[in-house]
Write a protein that holds these residues in place. Structure first.
Motif, PDB file in Angstrom:
ATOM      1  N   HIS A  86      87.865  -4.230   9.063  1.00 30.64           N
ATOM      2  CA  HIS A  86      87.886  -4.914  10.355  1.00 30.64           C
ATOM      3  C   HIS A  86      88.442  -3.949  11.393  1.00 30.64           C
ATOM      4  O   HIS A  86      89.435  -3.252  11.144  1.00 30.64           O
ATOM      5  CB  HIS A  86      88.737  -6.179  10.285  1.00 30.64           C
ATOM      6  N   GLU A 103      90.228  -3.938  14.044  1.00 32.53           N
ATOM      7  CA  GLU A 103      91.627  -3.825  14.492  1.00 32.53           C
ATOM      8  C   GLU A 103      92.503  -3.170  13.437  1.00 32.53           C
ATOM      9  O   GLU A 103      93.475  -2.497  13.745  1.00 32.53           O
ATOM     10  CB  GLU A 103      92.219  -5.168  14.931  1.00 32.53           C
ATOM     11  N   CYS A 132      90.833 -12.500  13.182  1.00 34.49           N
ATOM     12  CA  CYS A 132      90.586 -13.447  12.087  1.00 34.49           C
ATOM     13  C   CYS A 132      91.923 -13.700  11.371  1.00 34.49           C
ATOM     14  O   CYS A 132      92.867 -12.935  11.525  1.00 34.49           O
ATOM     15  CB  CYS A 132      89.535 -12.918  11.124  1.00 34.49           C
ATOM     16  N   CYS A 138      93.290 -10.821   9.073  1.00 35.77           N
ATOM     17  CA  CYS A 138      93.908  -9.694   9.784  1.00 35.77           C
ATOM     18  C   CYS A 138      95.273 -10.105  10.318  1.00 35.77           C
ATOM     19  O   CYS A 138      96.222  -9.322  10.322  1.00 35.77           O
ATOM     20  CB  CYS A 138      93.031  -9.223  10.937  1.00 35.77           C
TER      21      CYS A 138
HETATM   22 ZN   LIG Z   1      89.869  -9.470  10.696  1.00 39.17          ZN
END
Ligand SMILES: [Zn+2]
Ligand SMILES: [Zn+2]
Length: 445
Positions: free
Chosen positions: A377, A379, A405, A408
């Motif tokens: 992901h 980030e 999400c 994360c």
């Molecule tokens: Zn995520």
């Protein structure tokens, strides 16, 4: 023609959006003063021509044109909209050097707003405290900054201080104050403010205020009441209003209401990939695999593309941009290696990868690849680069174009704990301050 008359004409073109004509006239002018440059600079900024604005500013600098407060405020607002903190700090340095400090409340407020939007809330407060004649815009910039950063107590203390100093709140102030009340769970105080808004200050509630009320009631678990607010709205509720209720459903584990809201969102905005993901997640959690498959098919047929998730981080004055699954960065190997290592360590703290969010980023993957795909992901890649590249103990600021999400979110909380770092993530709606295993949003977003 006299330069003043020219300037008026450039401004006139700008104000009716005829930027090309303004630019043409500006280029023809033999004599130009600061006001001429400002007129075209404001035009570019208003027209969203960000790169052109920065280039023009550089040209001004090179041509030794005198800057005034308007020039500086315009360029600082641009830094805020680009979330470019290091650039903004440089311009702030220039403001001090050129002796523009305390010269204009507009300029000082622009600095407060820029620091808050770029994730440096403490610096925003330092500048704010130095503003001499604070107006309502200055107070709003700071109160909104606190509220967006999840610093609700500070937002409310400042709101009281503002009233003591005889400044009347306006509709922008109330948005931030309502948000702060819902965040702190002070539901009665929030309800009182929403009444006082109309009765004492004659500020009419708009759709955004209704969204805040939904958020306030939702936080307190009063989901039915929140739904009633939406259904009684005089205008068609926006996606963000239903979105506020959705967040509450998730936190309070009300699956029926969540499904109801997801359906509304689906109807309102059928091309939004986020809503398909949401429905899919709800069905996944309920183990209804046929529906999950139906949604995948529907996305294919309707040609709905998932928004590419992008995160960025500023390192040494340069923006480093990451796409999900991206392996283009020169330090890719180090980035992934750090992430794998961190994942092992946070598993020791009880982290269990939540693979229900897989659909959000990667299509058609095997079960074995699921865990690895969470690492990718965008980030997380940006945070990892920050950990590798920024000085020890320094704050890591990451910006993201989509909502974070929950996997994360959980992982970042734990990463902040084991690395002893303050990690700030902006995810289009609010700042998440991750510190010592906790997040300022209180897991509410
Ligand atoms: Zn995520
Ligand atoms: Zn958070």
């Amino acid at each position: 023609m006299h330069v003043i008359l020219h300037n008026v004409m450039v401004s006139a073109f700008v104000s009716c959006g005829r930027i090309d004509e303004a630019k043409h006239l500006f280029e023809q002018m033999k004599e130009r003063n600061t006001a001429s440059w400002n007129a075209i600079l404001v035009g570019y900024a208003k027209g969203g021509l960000k790169v052109e604005s920065f280039n023009l500013f550089r040209e001004m600098h090179e041509a030794d044109v005198e800057f005034d407060a308007l020039t500086m405020a315009t360029i600082i607002n641009l830094c805020a909209s680009l979330l470019a903190l290091e650039h903004g700090e440089k311009i702030h340095g220039l403001v001090i050097k050129k002796g523009h400090v305390n010269s204009s409340v507009v300029l000082e407020t622009a600095l407060v707003d820029m620091y808050a939007k770029c994730g440096a809330i403490e610096k925003a407060r330092i500048v704010f405290d130095m503003v001499n004649d604070k107006n309502i815009v200055s107070w709003n910039a700071m109160i909104t900054g606190y509220s967006k950063h999840g610093y609700s107590k500070e937002a409310l203390i400042l709101y009281e201080k503002m009233q003591r100093e005889g400044i009347y709140p306006n509709e922008v102030t109330f948005l931030s104050v309502l948000a702060a009340y819902s965040h702190t769970g002070l539901i009665e105080e929030g309800l009182r403010i929403s009444i006082s808004m109309l009765e004492d200050y004659e500020v009419e509630a708009k759709a955004e205020h209704d969204s805040c009320m939904v958020d306030l009631l939702g936080h307190a678990g009063l989901l039915e009441d929140a739904k009633e607010v939406i259904e009684k709205m005089p205008i068609e509720p926006q996606v963000s209003t239903w979105g506020a209720l959705l967040g509450a459903c998730r936190v309070h584990n009300d699956v029926d209401m969540e499904r109801f809201v997801a359906n509304r969102l689906f109807e309102l905005d059928p091309q939004n990939p986020g809503h398909y993901v949401l429905m899919s997640n709800i069905y996944t959690a309920a183990g209804r695999w046929k529906e999950v498959e139906d949604i995948r098919q529907m996305m294919k047929i309707k040609g709905v593309r998932k928004d590419p998730g992008i995160s960025w981080i500023e390192i040494n004055n340069e923006l480093q941009i990451f796409h999900a699954v991206s392996k283009m960065h020169p330090q890719t190997e180090e980035i992934y290696c750090t992430l794998r290592h961190l994942t092992l360590r946070i598993k020791g703290l009880g982290y269990i990868p939540d693979t229900t969010f897989i659909l959000q980023n990667v299509e058609d993957i095997t079960k074995e690849e699921e865990e690895e795909s969470l690492l990718q992901h965008s980030e997380r890649l940006a945070i990892s680069l920050g950990l590798i590249s920024l000085p020890e103990k320094s704050t890591i600021r990451v910006f993201k174009n989509l909502q974070t999400c929950s996997d994360c979110h959980t992982a970042t909380k734990l990463i902040s704990k084991i690395t002893d770092r303050h990690i700030i993530v902006w995810d289009t709606n609010r700042f998440h301050h991750f510190e010592n295993g906790e997040c300022s949003c209180g897991d509410y977003w």
